[in-house]
Write an enzyme that holds these catalytic residues in place. Structure first.
Site: not given
Ligand code: ATP
Ligand code: MG
Length: 566
Positions: A37, A268, A278
């Site tokens: 995102e 994760r 984020k």
């Molecule tokens: P955050 O939790 O840090 O805000 P998010 O999951 O909202 O991150 P996205 O932009 O939705 O961020 O993530 C993009 C991709 O990266 C998704 O497929 C998510 O599952 C993966 N991702 C996010 N954080 C991690 C992590 N700590 N380890 C592995 N994969 C991750």
């Molecule tokens: Mg997300």
């Protein structure tokens, strides 16, 4: 591929893919995607997901899409889109033109929403978000039905079209899926599909004032793109039944044979001594606890890059961490170990003194400058040698001298002889102090027969020190970075306090150093300052004023731990 890699056991995702290939599922097609995102910069957790998705596509002759899940215009921005693309490329991956956006599918998603309404599977609800959540119940207590749940199809269609046309104020209505208010899975209790937001979207502008929820957009976006393997983090496991429900109810019979995405969840990445959401990273930036998203203390990819991490070190880290089914926290020491390992092979060695103590070589000719040979990288002969200027006045590290050395201190002390790396043996003859009793310089002698640092007669010294000419050097700004949080788990705080209270006040120290002049003549950016650590030329560096970031020190606690375990 090396033999060692070949021998590595498959992780559970690889095993699943190999099974799918064997069964000729999707005609052996492998199509993954990385779906960020665009509401912030990518962090090291995303790097793991990038390496996994692009890595699997590469390994199995498949393709990996980049898809921006841009369903929330309020938090998203092109700045983030651009940074995400830059970071993925820097990591060494490419989506080969397959750059997609959930917003590309807004019209299709809208049409599917109307289809669900027509099937009696969605309704317009006038409850406010807080009311919906108050009525949600608990896992064992069903949700209370919305008073709008039984609106007729005609009324729902009319209201939904009016929502789209901008006839209702923000927050006054939502479109909800009509599923199961008693489901033990809270996500199935009539989740919201659309909300009204009067905000300009970075791609669709003012075209829409209703926006799909992430959960409504994600699975269908995968489906639209023919994604075969949709990999996501564990928290989405409970969303999977909802994604399946949407597709089950949307896809008409003619389309049943199209690729149905298979979602698989993995743990994760969590790292100690940092935060990795984020939202919290944005807070650190917005409240100026750090100097922007690419502050070298941030766990963002751009921060790590500026700190001096290499793409190889991060890919290697992701590989070693692997994929698991259960949440755990990885020691940041492993990440640091990976960058040391890579830079040890690659980094140009130089000598620099950060906390100088003046040394005068009594018996060395005044004004003489001798160019001595130094090895650029003992791990890589092909990197060759360079010249280091030696003069009568030098700097050594203040820590490398003690007037009254304890038993185990083998470095310079009164009357003692040590080696100056690549130069000569020197002996300390005299200690000069100021009125306050502070040591201001050392008077030493050198042995001309020890040129190159070689013992002339087999006589041994117990220490080799780095040094820099006090007259032939480059002064530079040195930014000594350390971990951003002083607590292993930054979230652990007394009640009423926040993770911000755990910020390490020593995470950045700025100092000046004296570096051998070679740093000015090379295009190399990664250096090992001998005995001090790995350093990287900062973006702020100019020929007039060099600036170096400490990537990481040399002491590797992690490799010690791992080798003692082996
Ligand atoms: P955050 O939790 O840090 O805000 P998010 O999951 O909202 O991150 P996205 O932009 O939705 O961020 O993530 C993009 C991709 O990266 C998704 O497929 C998510 O599952 C993966 N991702 C996010 N954080 C991690 C992590 N700590 N380890 C592995 N994969 C991750
Ligand atoms: Mg997300």
């Amino acid at each position: 591929m090396s033999q060692e890699e070949n021998a590595k056991p498959l992780n559970f995702i690889e095993a699943m893919i190999e099974e799918d290939i064997k069964l000729n599922k999707h005609g052996r097609r492998i199509n993954t995607r990385f779906p960020p995102e665009p509401n912030g910069y990518l962090h090291i957790g995303h790097a793991k997901s990038i390496c996994l998705n692009f890595g699997l596509a590469k390994k199995y002759n498949g393709i990996c899409n980049l898809r921006f899940d841009d369903t929330n215009p309020v938090k998203e921005d092109v700045e983030y889109v651009d940074s995400i693309k830059e970071d993925i490329h820097w990591l060494g991956f490419d989506w080969e033109g397959r750059e997609y956006y959930a917003s590309d599918y807004f019209l299709q998603l809208y049409e599917w929403a109307e289809l669900l309404i027509k099937k009696g599977k969605a309704y317009v609800c006038d409850l406010a978000a807080e009311q919906i959540s108050e009525m949600r119940g608990t896992p064992s207590v069903p949700a209370a039905p919305s008073p709008y749940r039984n609106r007729s199809v005609e009324e729902n269609i009319e209201l939904f079209r009016k929502m789209r046309a901008g006839e209702f104020p923000e927050g006054s209505k939502t479109l909800r899926a009509k599923i199961d208010l008693a489901s033990p899975n809270m996500h199935m209790r009539d989740p919201v599909m659309y909300r009204i937001i009067y905000a300009e979207h970075h791609r669709t502008g003012k075209q829409w004032c209703i926006y799909p929820m992430y959960d409504y957009a994600h699975g269908q976006s995968d489906f639209k793109e023919g994604i075969t393997h949709s990999l996501c983090t564990l928290e989405f496991e409970v969303h999977r039944p909802l994604y399946d429900w949407f597709l089950d109810n949307i896809i008409d019979d003619a389309e049943v044979n199209r690729t149905r995405t298979r979602q698989t969840e993995f743990a994760r990445l969590n790292l100690n001594y940092t935060v990795m959401s984020k939202r919290l990273l944005l807070q650190l930036v917005k409240e100026n606890h750090v100097h922007g998203w690419d502050d070298p203390r941030m766990p963002t990819i751009s921060g790590l890059r500026r700190r001096g991490f290499t793409p190889e070190s991060i890919r290697n880290f992701a590989e070693r961490v692997g994929v698991a089914k259960r949440e755990n926290t990885i020691d940041v020491g492993l990440l640091e170990h990976c960058v040391r390992e890579d830079l040890n092979q690659k980094a140009q060695r130089v000598m620099g003194v950060l906390n100088p103590l003046k040394v005068v070589i009594e018996n060395y000719p005044e004004n003489q400058v001798e160019q001595l040979d130094a090895i650029n990288n003992p791990e890589d002969e092909s990197m060759g040698t360079r010249k280091v200027p030696f003069t009568k006045t030098l700097y050594i590290e203040r820590d490398d001298f003690m007037e009254e050395p304890p038993k185990k201190f083998f470095r310079l002390a009164p009357g003692r002889e040590v080696r100056l790396r690549y130069a000569y043996f020197i002996t300390c003859k005299n200690v000069v102090k100021n009125d306050l009793g502070e040591i201001t310089e050392l008077i030493c002698t050198y042995d001309p027969a020890s040129k190159g640092g070689n013992s002339p007669d087999g006589r041994k010294v117990k220490a080799t020190l780095h040094w820099v000419s006090a007259t032939e050097n480059v002064k530079a700004e040195i930014r000594l970075y350390d971990r951003l949080f002083s607590k292993e788990n930054p979230y652990e705080v007394p009640e009423g306090r926040s993770f911000l209270d755990n910020i390490n006040p020593e995470s950045l120290k700025i100092t000046e150093g004296y570096i051998e002049p070679f740093v000015k003549t090379t295009s190399e950016k990664h250096f090992q300052f001998e005995r001090l650590g790995y350093f990287f030329t900062d973006y702020d560096s100019t020929p007039e004023k060099l600036v170096f970031n400490r990537t990481v020190g040399l002491k590797d606690s992690w490799s010690k731990i791992s080798s003692s375990q082996e």
